[in-house]
Design a protein around this motif. Structure first.
Motif, PDB file in Angstrom:
ATOM      1  N   LEU A 250      13.347   9.562  -5.517  1.00  0.00           N
ATOM      2  CA  LEU A 250      12.787  10.787  -4.940  1.00  0.00           C
ATOM      3  C   LEU A 250      11.663  11.398  -5.771  1.00  0.00           C
ATOM      4  O   LEU A 250      11.196  12.497  -5.453  1.00  0.00           O
ATOM      5  CB  LEU A 250      13.911  11.822  -4.755  1.00  0.00           C
ATOM      6  N   GLU A 251      11.234  10.725  -6.827  1.00  0.00           N
ATOM      7  CA  GLU A 251      10.230  11.322  -7.702  1.00  0.00           C
ATOM      8  C   GLU A 251       8.874  11.483  -7.005  1.00  0.00           C
ATOM      9  O   GLU A 251       8.089  12.371  -7.352  1.00  0.00           O
ATOM     10  CB  GLU A 251      10.062  10.482  -8.968  1.00  0.00           C
ATOM     11  N   ASP A 252       8.574  10.650  -6.015  1.00  0.00           N
ATOM     12  CA  ASP A 252       7.295  10.740  -5.311  1.00  0.00           C
ATOM     13  C   ASP A 252       7.417  11.442  -3.962  1.00  0.00           C
ATOM     14  O   ASP A 252       6.443  11.465  -3.186  1.00  0.00           O
ATOM     15  CB  ASP A 252       6.710   9.336  -5.102  1.00  0.00           C
ATOM     16  N   ASN A 253       8.582  12.008  -3.666  1.00  0.00           N
ATOM     17  CA  ASN A 253       8.762  12.693  -2.389  1.00  0.00           C
ATOM     18  C   ASN A 253       8.007  14.016  -2.414  1.00  0.00           C
ATOM     19  O   ASN A 253       8.131  14.799  -3.366  1.00  0.00           O
ATOM     20  CB  ASN A 253      10.249  12.931  -2.124  1.00  0.00           C
ATOM     21  N   ALA A 254       7.243  14.279  -1.364  1.00  0.00           N
ATOM     22  CA  ALA A 254       6.403  15.483  -1.326  1.00  0.00           C
ATOM     23  C   ALA A 254       7.179  16.735  -0.956  1.00  0.00           C
ATOM     24  O   ALA A 254       6.639  17.851  -1.086  1.00  0.00           O
ATOM     25  CB  ALA A 254       5.258  15.274  -0.328  1.00  0.00           C
ATOM     26  N   HIS A 255       8.423  16.613  -0.523  1.00  0.00           N
ATOM     27  CA  HIS A 255       9.151  17.770  -0.011  1.00  0.00           C
ATOM     28  C   HIS A 255      10.254  18.257  -0.957  1.00  0.00           C
ATOM     29  O   HIS A 255      10.669  19.421  -0.849  1.00  0.00           O
ATOM     30  CB  HIS A 255       9.773  17.443   1.361  1.00  0.00           C
ATOM     31  N   VAL A 256      10.753  17.389  -1.834  1.00  0.00           N
ATOM     32  CA  VAL A 256      11.885  17.777  -2.687  1.00  0.00           C
ATOM     33  C   VAL A 256      11.601  17.412  -4.137  1.00  0.00           C
ATOM     34  O   VAL A 256      10.711  16.610  -4.433  1.00  0.00           O
ATOM     35  CB  VAL A 256      13.197  17.092  -2.235  1.00  0.00           C
ATOM     36  N   TYR A 266      30.667  15.465 -16.202  1.00  0.00           N
ATOM     37  CA  TYR A 266      30.566  16.141 -14.913  1.00  0.00           C
ATOM     38  C   TYR A 266      29.107  16.465 -14.554  1.00  0.00           C
ATOM     39  O   TYR A 266      28.847  17.376 -13.780  1.00  0.00           O
ATOM     40  CB  TYR A 266      31.397  17.425 -14.930  1.00  0.00           C
ATOM     41  N   ARG A 267      28.169  15.726 -15.129  1.00  0.00           N
ATOM     42  CA  ARG A 267      26.764  15.961 -14.860  1.00  0.00           C
ATOM     43  C   ARG A 267      26.397  15.385 -13.498  1.00  0.00           C
ATOM     44  O   ARG A 267      26.792  14.270 -13.170  1.00  0.00           O
ATOM     45  CB  ARG A 267      25.918  15.325 -15.956  1.00  0.00           C
ATOM     46  N   SER A 268      25.652  16.154 -12.717  1.00  0.00           N
ATOM     47  CA  SER A 268      25.343  15.747 -11.345  1.00  0.00           C
ATOM     48  C   SER A 268      23.856  15.961 -11.064  1.00  0.00           C
ATOM     49  O   SER A 268      23.127  16.566 -11.861  1.00  0.00           O
ATOM     50  CB  SER A 268      26.181  16.548 -10.344  1.00  0.00           C
ATOM     51  N   VAL A 269      23.423  15.472  -9.906  1.00  0.00           N
ATOM     52  CA  VAL A 269      22.023  15.583  -9.466  1.00  0.00           C
ATOM     53  C   VAL A 269      21.903  16.715  -8.467  1.00  0.00           C
ATOM     54  O   VAL A 269      22.739  16.859  -7.560  1.00  0.00           O
ATOM     55  CB  VAL A 269      21.527  14.259  -8.862  1.00  0.00           C
ATOM     56  N   VAL A 270      20.848  17.505  -8.625  1.00  0.00           N
ATOM     57  CA  VAL A 270      20.524  18.572  -7.665  1.00  0.00           C
ATOM     58  C   VAL A 270      19.217  18.202  -6.973  1.00  0.00           C
ATOM     59  O   VAL A 270      18.220  17.878  -7.628  1.00  0.00           O
ATOM     60  CB  VAL A 270      20.383  19.931  -8.368  1.00  0.00           C
ATOM     61  N   ILE A 271      19.214  18.235  -5.645  1.00  0.00           N
ATOM     62  CA  ILE A 271      18.012  17.985  -4.852  1.00  0.00           C
ATOM     63  C   ILE A 271      17.598  19.314  -4.239  1.00  0.00           C
ATOM     64  O   ILE A 271      18.334  19.902  -3.426  1.00  0.00           O
ATOM     65  CB  ILE A 271      18.286  16.927  -3.763  1.00  0.00           C
ATOM     66  N   ALA A 272      16.432  19.802  -4.641  1.00  0.00           N
ATOM     67  CA  ALA A 272      15.972  21.131  -4.240  1.00  0.00           C
ATOM     68  C   ALA A 272      14.605  21.043  -3.584  1.00  0.00           C
ATOM     69  O   ALA A 272      13.873  20.056  -3.758  1.00  0.00           O
ATOM     70  CB  ALA A 272      15.910  22.049  -5.464  1.00  0.00           C
ATOM     71  N   PRO A 273      14.237  22.072  -2.788  1.00  0.00           N
ATOM     72  CA  PRO A 273      12.880  22.086  -2.198  1.00  0.00           C
ATOM     73  C   PRO A 273      11.815  22.067  -3.286  1.00  0.00           C
ATOM     74  O   PRO A 273      11.973  22.703  -4.330  1.00  0.00           O
ATOM     75  CB  PRO A 273      12.863  23.394  -1.417  1.00  0.00           C
ATOM     76  N   ARG A 274      10.717  21.372  -3.047  1.00  0.00           N
ATOM     77  CA  ARG A 274       9.678  21.286  -4.054  1.00  0.00           C
ATOM     78  C   ARG A 274       8.955  22.618  -4.235  1.00  0.00           C
ATOM     79  O   ARG A 274       8.554  22.988  -5.326  1.00  0.00           O
ATOM     80  CB  ARG A 274       8.678  20.185  -3.683  1.00  0.00           C
ATOM     81  N   ASN A 275       8.763  23.384  -3.142  1.00  0.00           N
ATOM     82  CA  ASN A 275       8.079  24.678  -3.236  1.00  0.00           C
ATOM     83  C   ASN A 275       9.105  25.805  -3.381  1.00  0.00           C
ATOM     84  O   ASN A 275      10.099  25.834  -2.694  1.00  0.00           O
ATOM     85  CB  ASN A 275       7.216  24.907  -1.985  1.00  0.00           C
TER      86      ASN A 275
END
Length: 275
Positions: A250-256, A266-275
């Motif tokens: 997702l590093e090149d995704n323009a939206h997130v 217990y470390r996890s990934v968060v996917i958030a809006p880019r703006n």
């Protein structure tokens, strides 16, 4: 010979000396089984020895006759003094070794040195990996799961072990928690047995490949949810290898945008809006 056991060979020898009522110097000791510490209590075994009292050697007349008399000792003393005087001669000083210039920062290392270091690291990983398969089998057996771990791939700082089992689901555990926990334990085992900083990958029934495909689908669904709702999505905790896969996809995704949250394990990934 009677057998004696203990956590160490020294402890077994002390037991033998105590029961036989003789000091250790008067005993004939033979090691039957070397102790093994195991890892976290699994695979440990005690030392085992056999011991008996030494039989005194018979005295002979020739030994008594060969003993030097006081007069003979007095005659030998001047010769000893002369030998000491002769040995007191000053020895030649060793020539100082030439100081070799230290390699400068950024200077390329000798390819032969790099190759030898790579071969040494590979040998360490191979040696510790052989012990790791036995340890994993003991751990899963303690959990009631019959397994046959086999080393699949070996590199200088990485090893992949395929755990063959008729009950692969019990090897994986709920959401992969058991096999991921065993990976952390296996990495600690490799570090303890002389192969530090070795990346360990445990697999069974192609679980890792199926997990990569599932993470790819999870990333696509999460992006759709974030774009539709405008809210961040917090995923379940997962190993560093799986977090890197999501960040990379997702590093090149323009939206997130993605980032990691929390502490291990217990470390996890968060996917958030880019703006």
């Amino acid at each position: 010979m009677p057998l004696y056991s203990g956590k160490t060979i020294d402890e077994a020898e002390r037991k033998a000396a105590s029961e036989l009522g003789k000091p250790l110097e008067q005993l004939v000791v033979k090691v039957i089984q070397e102790p093994r510490r195991g890892f976290l209590g699994i695979g440990r075994r005690d030392a085992q020895i056999s011991a008996e009292i030494k039989q005194p050697a018979p005295k002979t007349e020739s030994a008594a006759q060969s003993a030097p008399t006081p007069q003979a000792q007095n005659l030998k003393r001047p010769a000893v003094k002369q030998a000491k005087k002769a040995s007191a001669k000053p020895t030649a000083k060793a020539r100082p070794k030439a100081n070799r210039p230290a390699p400068h920062d950024g200077e390329e290392q000798d390819p032969a040195v790099i190759k030898a270091r790579h071969a040494a690291n590979l040998k360490k990983v191979q040696s510790a990996g052989k012990q790791l398969t036995g340890y994993l089998q003991d751990v899963f057996q303690a959990l009631g799961v019959e397994t046959t771990p086999q080393v699949k791939q070996v590199a200088a700082h990485e090893i992949t072990v395929d755990i063959q089992s008729p009950a692969s689901g019990r090897v994986i555990g709920h959401h992969g928690r058991r096999i991921n926990a065993m990976e952390q334990l296996a990495a600690a085992f490799m570090d303890y047995h002389g192969a530090p900083k070795t990346a360990v990958v445990l697999d069974t029934s192609d679980y890792r490949q199926r997990r990569r495909e599932a993470l790819h689908e999870l990333a696509e669904r999460s992006v759709t949810e974030v774009v539709a709702s405008g809210q961040a999505v917090f995923l379940d905790p997962m190993p560093a290898r799986e977090r890197k896969q999501l960040h990379r996809e997702l590093e090149d995704n323009a939206h997130v945008r993605t980032y990691s949250h929390g502490r291990e394990p217990y470390r996890s990934v968060v996917i958030a809006p880019r703006n």
